[in-house]
Design a protein around this motif. Structure first.
Motif, PDB file in Angstrom:
ATOM      1  N   LEU A   1       0.835  -1.212   0.000  1.00  0.00           N
ATOM      2  CA  LEU A   1       0.000   0.000   0.000  1.00  0.00           C
ATOM      3  C   LEU A   1       0.864   1.254   0.000  1.00  0.00           C
ATOM      4  CD1 LEU A   1      -2.753  -1.064   2.575  1.00  0.00           C
ATOM      5  CD2 LEU A   1      -3.029  -0.811   0.107  1.00  0.00           C
ATOM      6  N   ASN A   2       1.939   1.254   0.800  1.00  0.00           N
ATOM      7  CA  ASN A   2       2.822   2.419   0.860  1.00  0.00           C
ATOM      8  C   ASN A   2       3.532   2.633  -0.471  1.00  0.00           C
ATOM      9  OD1 ASN A   2       2.182   3.015   3.502  1.00  0.00           O
ATOM     10  ND2 ASN A   2       3.916   1.888   4.374  1.00  0.00           N
ATOM     11  N   HIS A   3       3.944   1.541  -1.114  1.00  0.00           N
ATOM     12  CA  HIS A   3       4.615   1.668  -2.399  1.00  0.00           C
ATOM     13  C   HIS A   3       3.669   2.278  -3.437  1.00  0.00           C
ATOM     14  CE1 HIS A   3       6.687  -0.377  -6.063  1.00  0.00           C
ATOM     15  NE2 HIS A   3       7.151   0.849  -5.870  1.00  0.00           N
ATOM     16  N   ALA A   4       2.421   1.816  -3.457  1.00  0.00           N
ATOM     17  CA  ALA A   4       1.436   2.355  -4.404  1.00  0.00           C
ATOM     18  C   ALA A   4       1.202   3.847  -4.154  1.00  0.00           C
ATOM     19  CB  ALA A   4       0.130   1.585  -4.289  1.00  0.00           C
ATOM     20  N   LYS A   5       1.157   4.209  -2.890  1.00  0.00           N
ATOM     21  CA  LYS A   5       0.953   5.619  -2.545  1.00  0.00           C
ATOM     22  C   LYS A   5       2.112   6.463  -3.040  1.00  0.00           C
ATOM     23  CE  LYS A   5      -0.262   8.583   1.363  1.00  0.00           C
ATOM     24  NZ  LYS A   5      -0.544   8.602   2.842  1.00  0.00           N
ATOM     25  N   GLN A   6       3.325   5.964  -2.893  1.00  0.00           N
ATOM     26  CA  GLN A   6       4.520   6.683  -3.348  1.00  0.00           C
ATOM     27  C   GLN A   6       4.525   6.873  -4.867  1.00  0.00           C
ATOM     28  OE1 GLN A   6       7.759   4.325  -1.876  1.00  0.00           O
ATOM     29  NE2 GLN A   6       7.227   4.664   0.278  1.00  0.00           N
ATOM     30  N   CYS A   7       3.915   5.924  -5.592  1.00  0.00           N
ATOM     31  CA  CYS A   7       3.915   5.986  -7.059  1.00  0.00           C
ATOM     32  C   CYS A   7       2.856   6.940  -7.607  1.00  0.00           C
ATOM     33  CB  CYS A   7       3.697   4.593  -7.636  1.00  0.00           C
ATOM     34  SG  CYS A   7       5.082   3.456  -7.333  1.00  0.00           S
ATOM     35  N   GLY A   8       1.971   7.403  -6.760  1.00  0.00           N
ATOM     36  CA  GLY A   8       0.979   8.382  -7.187  1.00  0.00           C
ATOM     37  C   GLY A   8       0.064   7.856  -8.277  1.00  0.00           C
ATOM     38  N   GLU A   9      -0.006   8.580  -9.406  1.00  0.00           N
ATOM     39  CA  GLU A   9      -0.891   8.202 -10.501  1.00  0.00           C
ATOM     40  C   GLU A   9      -0.306   7.083 -11.368  1.00  0.00           C
ATOM     41  OE1 GLU A   9      -1.883  11.670 -12.701  1.00  0.00           O
ATOM     42  OE2 GLU A   9      -2.982  12.625 -11.051  1.00  0.00           O
ATOM     43  N   ALA A  10       0.972   6.780 -11.177  1.00  0.00           N
ATOM     44  CA  ALA A  10       1.605   5.702 -11.940  1.00  0.00           C
ATOM     45  C   ALA A  10       1.292   4.354 -11.293  1.00  0.00           C
ATOM     46  CB  ALA A  10       3.110   5.911 -12.011  1.00  0.00           C
ATOM     47  N   GLU A  11       1.276   3.321 -12.112  1.00  0.00           N
ATOM     48  CA  GLU A  11       1.075   1.979 -11.587  1.00  0.00           C
ATOM     49  C   GLU A  11       2.338   1.531 -10.850  1.00  0.00           C
ATOM     50  OE1 GLU A  11      -0.283  -0.938 -14.364  1.00  0.00           O
ATOM     51  OE2 GLU A  11      -1.995   0.256 -15.025  1.00  0.00           O
ATOM     52  N   CYS A  12       2.152   1.051  -9.629  1.00  0.00           N
ATOM     53  CA  CYS A  12       3.286   0.478  -8.927  1.00  0.00           C
ATOM     54  C   CYS A  12       3.463  -0.964  -9.392  1.00  0.00           C
ATOM     55  CB  CYS A  12       3.075   0.520  -7.414  1.00  0.00           C
ATOM     56  SG  CYS A  12       1.899  -0.685  -6.765  1.00  0.00           S
ATOM     57  N   CYS A  13       4.607  -1.549  -9.116  1.00  0.00           N
ATOM     58  CA  CYS A  13       4.827  -2.949  -9.484  1.00  0.00           C
ATOM     59  C   CYS A  13       5.902  -3.538  -8.586  1.00  0.00           C
ATOM     60  CB  CYS A  13       5.220  -3.091 -10.953  1.00  0.00           C
ATOM     61  SG  CYS A  13       6.666  -2.149 -11.468  1.00  0.00           S
ATOM     62  N   GLY A  14       5.872  -4.852  -8.441  1.00  0.00           N
ATOM     63  CA  GLY A  14       6.847  -5.522  -7.601  1.00  0.00           C
ATOM     64  C   GLY A  14       6.591  -7.015  -7.562  1.00  0.00           C
ATOM     65  N   PHE A  15       7.279  -7.691  -6.668  1.00  0.00           N
ATOM     66  CA  PHE A  15       7.173  -9.145  -6.546  1.00  0.00           C
ATOM     67  C   PHE A  15       6.884  -9.533  -5.099  1.00  0.00           C
ATOM     68  CE2 PHE A  15      10.364  -8.698 -10.040  1.00  0.00           C
ATOM     69  CZ  PHE A  15       9.647  -9.337 -11.045  1.00  0.00           C
ATOM     70  N   VAL A  16       6.149 -10.620  -4.954  1.00  0.00           N
ATOM     71  CA  VAL A  16       6.072 -11.320  -3.675  1.00  0.00           C
ATOM     72  C   VAL A  16       7.052 -12.479  -3.769  1.00  0.00           C
ATOM     73  CG1 VAL A  16       4.645 -12.646  -2.081  1.00  0.00           C
ATOM     74  CG2 VAL A  16       3.670 -10.681  -3.290  1.00  0.00           C
ATOM     75  N   ILE A  17       7.925 -12.594  -2.787  1.00  0.00           N
ATOM     76  CA  ILE A  17       8.960 -13.638  -2.780  1.00  0.00           C
ATOM     77  C   ILE A  17       8.722 -14.557  -1.591  1.00  0.00           C
ATOM     78  CG2 ILE A  17      11.442 -14.084  -2.640  1.00  0.00           C
ATOM     79  CD1 ILE A  17      11.831 -11.265  -3.881  1.00  0.00           C
ATOM     80  N   ASP A  18       8.676 -15.860  -1.891  1.00  0.00           N
ATOM     81  CA  ASP A  18       8.471 -16.890  -0.852  1.00  0.00           C
ATOM     82  C   ASP A  18       7.189 -16.651  -0.051  1.00  0.00           C
ATOM     83  OD1 ASP A  18      10.860 -18.143  -1.588  1.00  0.00           O
ATOM     84  OD2 ASP A  18      12.034 -16.939  -0.187  1.00  0.00           O
ATOM     85  N   ASN A  19       6.212 -16.017  -0.674  1.00  0.00           N
ATOM     86  CA  ASN A  19       4.908 -15.753  -0.030  1.00  0.00           C
ATOM     87  C   ASN A  19       5.004 -14.890   1.225  1.00  0.00           C
ATOM     88  OD1 ASN A  19       3.116 -17.203  -1.789  1.00  0.00           O
ATOM     89  ND2 ASN A  19       3.914 -19.108  -0.949  1.00  0.00           N
ATOM     90  N   LYS A  20       6.127 -14.199   1.428  1.00  0.00           N
ATOM     91  CA  LYS A  20       6.265 -13.441   2.676  1.00  0.00           C
ATOM     92  C   LYS A  20       7.044 -12.140   2.544  1.00  0.00           C
ATOM     93  CE  LYS A  20      10.276 -16.184   4.186  1.00  0.00           C
ATOM     94  NZ  LYS A  20      10.809 -17.096   5.229  1.00  0.00           N
ATOM     95  N   ILE A  21       7.718 -11.927   1.425  1.00  0.00           N
ATOM     96  CA  ILE A  21       8.525 -10.719   1.244  1.00  0.00           C
ATOM     97  C   ILE A  21       8.013  -9.938   0.037  1.00  0.00           C
ATOM     98  CG2 ILE A  21      10.843  -9.805   0.752  1.00  0.00           C
ATOM     99  CD1 ILE A  21      11.946 -12.448   1.943  1.00  0.00           C
ATOM    100  N   TYR A  22       7.835  -8.639   0.201  1.00  0.00           N
ATOM    101  CA  TYR A  22       7.487  -7.793  -0.933  1.00  0.00           C
ATOM    102  C   TYR A  22       8.721  -7.042  -1.410  1.00  0.00           C
ATOM    103  CZ  TYR A  22       5.518  -4.173  -3.899  1.00  0.00           C
ATOM    104  OH  TYR A  22       5.259  -3.344  -4.969  1.00  0.00           O
ATOM    105  N   MET A  23       9.027  -7.184  -2.690  1.00  0.00           N
ATOM    106  CA  MET A  23      10.156  -6.474  -3.292  1.00  0.00           C
ATOM    107  C   MET A  23       9.610  -5.445  -4.278  1.00  0.00           C
ATOM    108  SD  MET A  23      13.224  -7.937  -5.710  1.00  0.00           S
ATOM    109  CE  MET A  23      13.806  -6.853  -7.041  1.00  0.00           C
ATOM    110  N   PRO A  24       9.622  -4.156  -3.930  1.00  0.00           N
ATOM    111  CA  PRO A  24       9.147  -3.129  -4.867  1.00  0.00           C
ATOM    112  C   PRO A  24      10.098  -2.990  -6.051  1.00  0.00           C
ATOM    113  CG  PRO A  24      10.112  -2.107  -2.932  1.00  0.00           C
ATOM    114  CD  PRO A  24      10.080  -3.583  -2.664  1.00  0.00           C
ATOM    115  N   CYS A  25       9.542  -2.702  -7.218  1.00  0.00           N
ATOM    116  CA  CYS A  25      10.342  -2.499  -8.430  1.00  0.00           C
ATOM    117  C   CYS A  25       9.979  -1.160  -9.053  1.00  0.00           C
ATOM    118  CB  CYS A  25      10.074  -3.621  -9.441  1.00  0.00           C
ATOM    119  SG  CYS A  25      10.477  -5.273  -8.850  1.00  0.00           S
TER     120      CYS A  25
END
Length: 240
Positions: A7-31
């Motif tokens: 949620l924080n990453h999406a907020k930081q991206c504003g009007e742009a689409e945020c994107c990233g990965f979930v790793i091992d079902n427990k870690i979020y890696m923003p890209c």
């Protein structure tokens, strides 16, 4: 914790689409979104894919629709097929999870695993409604069971009149039995999406045999019209 990070990453991206990965079902890696049109699409760089794979197993791709609907677009579903991964979609501060499925059209039939119930479950999942799976033996309709009529009301469906038929409704059909044992999804223009034994999943005209042997029509209480677009988006990827 992971939800908050997304949620924080999406907020930081504003009007742009945020994107990233979930790793091992427990870690979020923003890209970083390297798309040329970041307010409409997203693209993750090959370097970020490599970094994610070095951290562990990629279990989901995450992106957002800042001003869109909470469904995967046609392009999203095309790329989900390429990745073979679950996709998580952030929309209206909610994370919507879409498990990876084979395209709805052209599936091989395997009772209890890839059948008419499976196609209903998968289509509704794309529409944002997750339905439970059930163990089912072949010929259950000849063994005193009435699975569809027992399970539909338990899972949020109500019966509607045939004159009120609309896109997304479930049509229950008596296929070679007096017990309703086959399910189809109405997709408009007098067509249904369904999966018959010994056939590939397909579109069919809703008339003649299918209409004559219709038992009843059901609608989910939480059905929303935008959900039908998610189903159409999936069927479109089989036409490319």
């Amino acid at each position: 914790m992971m939800k908050k990070e997304i949620l924080n990453h999406a907020k930081q991206c504003g009007e742009a689409e945020c994107c990233g990965f979930v790793i091992d079902n427990k870690i979020y890696m923003p890209c970083n979104n390297i798309s040329a049109t970041p307010t409409k699409t997203f693209e993750i760089s090959p370097d970020d894919w490599i970094k994610a794979e070095e951290k562990g197993e990629i279990t989901a791709v995450v992106h957002s629709h800042p001003d869109g609907e909470p469904i995967l677009s046609e392009a999203d579903q095309i790329y989900q097929q390429f990745t073979g991964l679950d996709w998580w979609l952030l929309c209206d501060n909610q994370i919507h999870k879409f498990r990876y499925i084979k395209p709805l059209l052209g599936r091989e039939f395997q009772h209890g695993k890839i059948d008419c119930l499976t196609i209903v479950r998968d289509a509704y999942m794309l529409a944002g409604i997750e339905l439970p799976d059930y163990e089912r033996q072949d010929d259950w309709w000849h063994n005193g069971q009435n699975l569809y009529l027992d399970l539909l009301p338990q899972n949020g469906f109500v019966q509607v009149d045939a004159q009120e038929l609309q896109e997304g409704d479930i049509i229950i059909i008596c296929l070679g039995s007096s017990t309703p044992n086959h399910a189809a999804i109405y997709i408009g223009n007098q067509q249904i999406l369904h999966h018959c034994p010994n056939r590939l999943s397909k579109r069919d005209m809703y008339g003649g045999f299918w209409m004559d042997y219709t038992h009843s029509i059901w609608r989910h209480k939480k059905w929303q019209k935008f959900g039908f677009m998610a189903i159409l988006n999936n069927m479109a990827i089989s036409s490319i």
